[in-house]
Design a protein around this motif. Structure first.
Motif, PDB file in Angstrom:
ATOM      1  N   VAL A   1      16.394  29.310  30.741  1.00 60.58           N
ATOM      2  CA  VAL A   1      16.184  30.615  31.368  1.00 60.58           C
ATOM      3  C   VAL A   1      14.742  30.997  31.095  1.00 60.58           C
ATOM      4  N   GLY A   2      14.025  31.388  32.145  1.00 60.91           N
ATOM      5  CA  GLY A   2      12.635  31.807  32.008  1.00 60.91           C
ATOM      6  C   GLY A   2      12.554  33.296  31.749  1.00 60.91           C
ATOM      7  N   VAL A   3      11.728  33.675  30.771  1.00 57.29           N
ATOM      8  CA  VAL A   3      11.568  35.070  30.399  1.00 57.29           C
ATOM      9  C   VAL A   3      10.073  35.384  30.353  1.00 57.29           C
ATOM     10  N   ILE A   4       9.642  36.353  31.153  1.00 59.81           N
ATOM     11  CA  ILE A   4       8.237  36.755  31.171  1.00 59.81           C
ATOM     12  C   ILE A   4       8.004  37.764  30.047  1.00 59.81           C
ATOM     13  N   VAL A   5       6.993  37.515  29.239  1.00 58.70           N
ATOM     14  CA  VAL A   5       6.687  38.378  28.096  1.00 58.70           C
ATOM     15  C   VAL A   5       5.227  38.813  28.144  1.00 58.70           C
ATOM     16  N   SER A   6       4.922  39.905  27.476  1.00 51.88           N
ATOM     17  CA  SER A   6       3.542  40.402  27.457  1.00 51.88           C
ATOM     18  C   SER A   6       2.722  39.805  26.322  1.00 51.88           C
ATOM     19  N   ASP A   7       3.371  39.305  25.278  1.00 48.16           N
ATOM     20  CA  ASP A   7       2.681  38.741  24.118  1.00 48.16           C
ATOM     21  C   ASP A   7       3.460  37.508  23.664  1.00 48.16           C
ATOM     22  N   LEU A   8       2.994  36.340  24.083  1.00 48.19           N
ATOM     23  CA  LEU A   8       3.730  35.101  23.801  1.00 48.19           C
ATOM     24  C   LEU A   8       3.848  34.830  22.309  1.00 48.19           C
ATOM     25  N   THR A   9       2.795  35.065  21.564  1.00 47.63           N
ATOM     26  CA  THR A   9       2.837  34.805  20.123  1.00 47.63           C
ATOM     27  C   THR A   9       3.897  35.667  19.450  1.00 47.63           C
ATOM     28  N   ALA A  10       3.954  36.943  19.803  1.00 49.44           N
ATOM     29  CA  ALA A  10       4.960  37.842  19.228  1.00 49.44           C
ATOM     30  C   ALA A  10       6.365  37.437  19.667  1.00 49.44           C
ATOM     31  N   ALA A  11       6.527  37.042  20.919  1.00 48.90           N
ATOM     32  CA  ALA A  11       7.849  36.635  21.414  1.00 48.90           C
ATOM     33  C   ALA A  11       8.326  35.367  20.711  1.00 48.90           C
ATOM     34  N   VAL A  12       7.432  34.406  20.529  1.00 50.92           N
ATOM     35  CA  VAL A  12       7.798  33.180  19.809  1.00 50.92           C
ATOM     36  C   VAL A  12       8.197  33.518  18.385  1.00 50.92           C
ATOM     37  N   ALA A  13       7.418  34.364  17.708  1.00 54.19           N
ATOM     38  CA  ALA A  13       7.741  34.750  16.329  1.00 54.19           C
ATOM     39  C   ALA A  13       9.116  35.402  16.271  1.00 54.19           C
ATOM     40  N   PHE A  14       9.422  36.282  17.239  1.00 54.65           N
ATOM     41  CA  PHE A  14      10.722  36.954  17.275  1.00 54.65           C
ATOM     42  C   PHE A  14      11.845  35.929  17.421  1.00 54.65           C
TER      43      PHE A  14
END
Length: 145
Positions: free
Chosen positions: A9-22
């Motif tokens: 599933v593709g999810v568009i995020v505003s901050d990839l580094t923060a999303a990966v950390a989460f």
């Protein structure tokens, strides 16, 4: 010929580094990260002259994957990060977990917040919704017994 599997599933995020950390703190594993900028990708997505950073995270030992995408150009259109769970469209991701409280404790420092409350569903599951990066709703299910 039929469908073989749900790949991701593709999810568009505003901050990839923060999303990966989460999502890594949530319990997923980082499979890889890359930059995407090509005419082929533009033709597939119909987003002209796009440049994006992509990270693939997966369920440990499983097939479930999320493709986290941050568009660097052109700028992404903001969504409603506070949209309620009954808003039309792809609304939530669901994961079965061993320990809801443990997951919540790990993701709170990364911006994870409960949408409602943790409930007992017919003595079979403890369930809750939480919001992650950019308002993504994630359902947690912990089997009882």
């Amino acid at each position: 010929m039929g469908i073989r599997q749900l790949d991701h599933v593709g999810v568009i995020v505003s901050d990839l580094t923060a999303a990966v950390a989460f999502f890594v703190e949530f319990g997923l594993e980082l499979e890889g990260r890359m930059t995407m900028e090509s005419d082929l990708a533009d033709r597939i997505t119909a987003v002209g002259q796009a440049k994006s950073e992509i990270a693939m995270v997966r369920v440990p030992g499983g097939d479930g994957r999320l493709e986290l995408i941050q568009y660097l150009t052109p700028e992404s259109h903001p969504g409603d990060s506070h949209a309620p769970a009954n808003t039309l469209g792809l609304r939530h991701l669901a994961f079965q977990v061993d320990d809801i409280e443990g997951v919540l404790d790990r993701v709170r420092p990364h911006g994870g917040t409960l949408v409602g409350e943790v409930v007992n569903y017919e003595d079979t599951f403890r369930l809750c919704y939480l919001r992650g990066p950019d308002g993504i709703i994630i359902e947690l299910a912990e089997k009882i017994g």
